[in-house]
Design a protein around this motif. Structure first.
Motif, PDB file in Angstrom:
ATOM      1  N   LEU A 124       0.855  -1.175   0.000  1.00  0.00           N
ATOM      2  CA  LEU A 124       0.000   0.000   0.000  1.00  0.00           C
ATOM      3  C   LEU A 124       0.893   1.227   0.000  1.00  0.00           C
ATOM      4  O   LEU A 124       1.904   1.257   0.709  1.00  0.00           O
ATOM      5  CB  LEU A 124      -0.906   0.023   1.237  1.00  0.00           C
ATOM      6  CG  LEU A 124      -2.005  -1.023   1.252  1.00  0.00           C
ATOM      7  CD1 LEU A 124      -1.498  -2.305   1.868  1.00  0.00           C
ATOM      8  CD2 LEU A 124      -3.210  -0.521   2.003  1.00  0.00           C
ATOM      9  N   LEU A 146       3.627   5.588  -5.395  1.00  0.00           N
ATOM     10  CA  LEU A 146       2.946   4.673  -6.320  1.00  0.00           C
ATOM     11  C   LEU A 146       3.809   4.403  -7.546  1.00  0.00           C
ATOM     12  O   LEU A 146       3.950   3.263  -7.985  1.00  0.00           O
ATOM     13  CB  LEU A 146       1.605   5.262  -6.767  1.00  0.00           C
ATOM     14  CG  LEU A 146       0.564   5.444  -5.678  1.00  0.00           C
ATOM     15  CD1 LEU A 146      -0.567   6.333  -6.166  1.00  0.00           C
ATOM     16  CD2 LEU A 146       0.034   4.103  -5.235  1.00  0.00           C
ATOM     17  N   ALA A 148      -8.996  -2.760  -0.350  1.00  0.00           N
ATOM     18  CA  ALA A 148      -9.721  -1.921  -1.303  1.00  0.00           C
ATOM     19  C   ALA A 148     -11.114  -1.574  -0.797  1.00  0.00           C
ATOM     20  O   ALA A 148     -11.609  -0.458  -1.029  1.00  0.00           O
ATOM     21  CB  ALA A 148      -9.810  -2.623  -2.657  1.00  0.00           C
ATOM     22  N   TYR A 189     -12.197   1.779   1.007  1.00  0.00           N
ATOM     23  CA  TYR A 189     -12.697   2.985   0.363  1.00  0.00           C
ATOM     24  C   TYR A 189     -14.157   3.254   0.718  1.00  0.00           C
ATOM     25  O   TYR A 189     -14.608   4.387   0.697  1.00  0.00           O
ATOM     26  CB  TYR A 189     -12.573   2.893  -1.159  1.00  0.00           C
ATOM     27  CG  TYR A 189     -11.234   3.298  -1.702  1.00  0.00           C
ATOM     28  CD1 TYR A 189     -10.674   4.556  -1.435  1.00  0.00           C
ATOM     29  CD2 TYR A 189     -10.517   2.429  -2.517  1.00  0.00           C
ATOM     30  CE1 TYR A 189      -9.452   4.918  -1.957  1.00  0.00           C
ATOM     31  CE2 TYR A 189      -9.288   2.801  -3.038  1.00  0.00           C
ATOM     32  CZ  TYR A 189      -8.762   4.041  -2.760  1.00  0.00           C
ATOM     33  OH  TYR A 189      -7.550   4.408  -3.277  1.00  0.00           O
ATOM     34  N   ARG A 233       1.988  -7.404  -4.913  1.00  0.00           N
ATOM     35  CA  ARG A 233       0.911  -6.684  -5.581  1.00  0.00           C
ATOM     36  C   ARG A 233       0.720  -5.308  -4.962  1.00  0.00           C
ATOM     37  O   ARG A 233       0.632  -5.179  -3.741  1.00  0.00           O
ATOM     38  CB  ARG A 233      -0.382  -7.475  -5.453  1.00  0.00           C
ATOM     39  CG  ARG A 233      -1.537  -6.842  -6.210  1.00  0.00           C
ATOM     40  CD  ARG A 233      -2.829  -7.595  -6.063  1.00  0.00           C
ATOM     41  NE  ARG A 233      -2.673  -9.003  -6.398  1.00  0.00           N
ATOM     42  CZ  ARG A 233      -3.633  -9.896  -6.208  1.00  0.00           C
ATOM     43  NH1 ARG A 233      -4.794  -9.525  -5.701  1.00  0.00           N
ATOM     44  NH2 ARG A 233      -3.435 -11.161  -6.517  1.00  0.00           N
ATOM     45  N   LEU A 234       0.627  -4.297  -5.807  1.00  0.00           N
ATOM     46  CA  LEU A 234       0.252  -2.960  -5.367  1.00  0.00           C
ATOM     47  C   LEU A 234      -1.261  -2.951  -5.195  1.00  0.00           C
ATOM     48  O   LEU A 234      -1.997  -3.316  -6.109  1.00  0.00           O
ATOM     49  CB  LEU A 234       0.673  -1.912  -6.401  1.00  0.00           C
ATOM     50  CG  LEU A 234       0.274  -0.472  -6.120  1.00  0.00           C
ATOM     51  CD1 LEU A 234       0.852   0.029  -4.804  1.00  0.00           C
ATOM     52  CD2 LEU A 234       0.716   0.414  -7.278  1.00  0.00           C
ATOM     53  N   VAL A 235      -1.718  -2.555  -4.029  1.00  0.00           N
ATOM     54  CA  VAL A 235      -3.138  -2.580  -3.699  1.00  0.00           C
ATOM     55  C   VAL A 235      -3.691  -1.162  -3.746  1.00  0.00           C
ATOM     56  O   VAL A 235      -3.126  -0.256  -3.129  1.00  0.00           O
ATOM     57  CB  VAL A 235      -3.358  -3.196  -2.299  1.00  0.00           C
ATOM     58  CG1 VAL A 235      -4.816  -3.172  -1.915  1.00  0.00           C
ATOM     59  CG2 VAL A 235      -2.806  -4.617  -2.259  1.00  0.00           C
ATOM     60  N   ASP A 236      -4.782  -0.976  -4.463  1.00  0.00           N
ATOM     61  CA  ASP A 236      -5.456   0.317  -4.538  1.00  0.00           C
ATOM     62  C   ASP A 236      -6.369   0.434  -3.322  1.00  0.00           C
ATOM     63  O   ASP A 236      -7.443  -0.166  -3.281  1.00  0.00           O
ATOM     64  CB  ASP A 236      -6.257   0.405  -5.836  1.00  0.00           C
ATOM     65  CG  ASP A 236      -6.928   1.762  -6.003  1.00  0.00           C
ATOM     66  OD1 ASP A 236      -6.585   2.706  -5.270  1.00  0.00           O
ATOM     67  OD2 ASP A 236      -7.820   1.867  -6.873  1.00  0.00           O
ATOM     68  N   ALA A 237      -5.918   1.170  -2.329  1.00  0.00           N
ATOM     69  CA  ALA A 237      -6.655   1.282  -1.067  1.00  0.00           C
ATOM     70  C   ALA A 237      -6.243   2.556  -0.350  1.00  0.00           C
ATOM     71  O   ALA A 237      -5.130   3.051  -0.562  1.00  0.00           O
ATOM     72  CB  ALA A 237      -6.341   0.077  -0.172  1.00  0.00           C
ATOM     73  N   LYS A 286       5.240   0.843  -8.841  1.00  0.00           N
ATOM     74  CA  LYS A 286       4.909   0.371 -10.194  1.00  0.00           C
ATOM     75  C   LYS A 286       6.168   0.100 -11.014  1.00  0.00           C
ATOM     76  O   LYS A 286       6.233  -0.881 -11.757  1.00  0.00           O
ATOM     77  CB  LYS A 286       4.023   1.397 -10.910  1.00  0.00           C
ATOM     78  CG  LYS A 286       2.604   1.418 -10.397  1.00  0.00           C
ATOM     79  CD  LYS A 286       1.782   2.460 -11.150  1.00  0.00           C
ATOM     80  CE  LYS A 286       0.353   2.496 -10.653  1.00  0.00           C
ATOM     81  NZ  LYS A 286      -0.449   3.485 -11.402  1.00  0.00           N
TER      82      LYS A 286
END
Length: 138
Positions: A74, A81, A130, A133, A99-103, A85
């Protein structure tokens, strides 16, 4: 259960601030004290303690928490970010299954850690983070 059965999913918190990353990790572990096997690492700031993002700190943190079940990362803001990436695109710096987590940073970190402590696999840990959110405050 974990993806490969070798251990829990690890969690890495990437922030521009070492203090923020450490405090968020402390909050997560404090709210889920039974997660003893789950590893969470702060990768905040630069090697010299300044504000910023360090690829070397991120790689070291991911390797430290990797137990073969995946690593949920995260990040707080833009260049954090982008750094994650870039590392993922290089495909040889971070452990397999990172894994990059979108949170959201704080709520997502707590949700990821609690889920990992409950034995969730990487997909479930990422989904729980996630889902943060949707946490309503008012």
């Amino acid at each position: 259960m974990s993806e490969t059965g070798t251990g829990p999913v690890g969690v890495v918190l990437v922030s521009h601030s070492a203090a923020l990353a450490r405090a968020t990790a402390e909050l997560a572990t404090g709210l889920a004290p039974g997660g003893g096997e789950v590893l969470i690492e702060a990768a905040g700031g630069t090697e010299d303690g300044a504000l910023g993002t360090s690829a070397a700190l991120i790689v070291a943190a991911a390797r430290a928490v990797d137990r073969g079940a995946g690593v949920a990362v995260l990040a707080d803001l833009g260049s954090a970010l982008l750094t994650v990436k870039t590392l993922l695109a290089e495909e040889d710096e971070l452990p397999p299954g990172t894994r990059l987590v979108d949170a959201p940073f704080v709520e997502g970190a707590v949700a990821a850690y609690v889920s990992a402590a409950a034995g969730a696999d990487l997909d479930a840990v990422a989904a729980a983070a996630a889902d943060a959110y949707a946490y309503r405050k008012v």
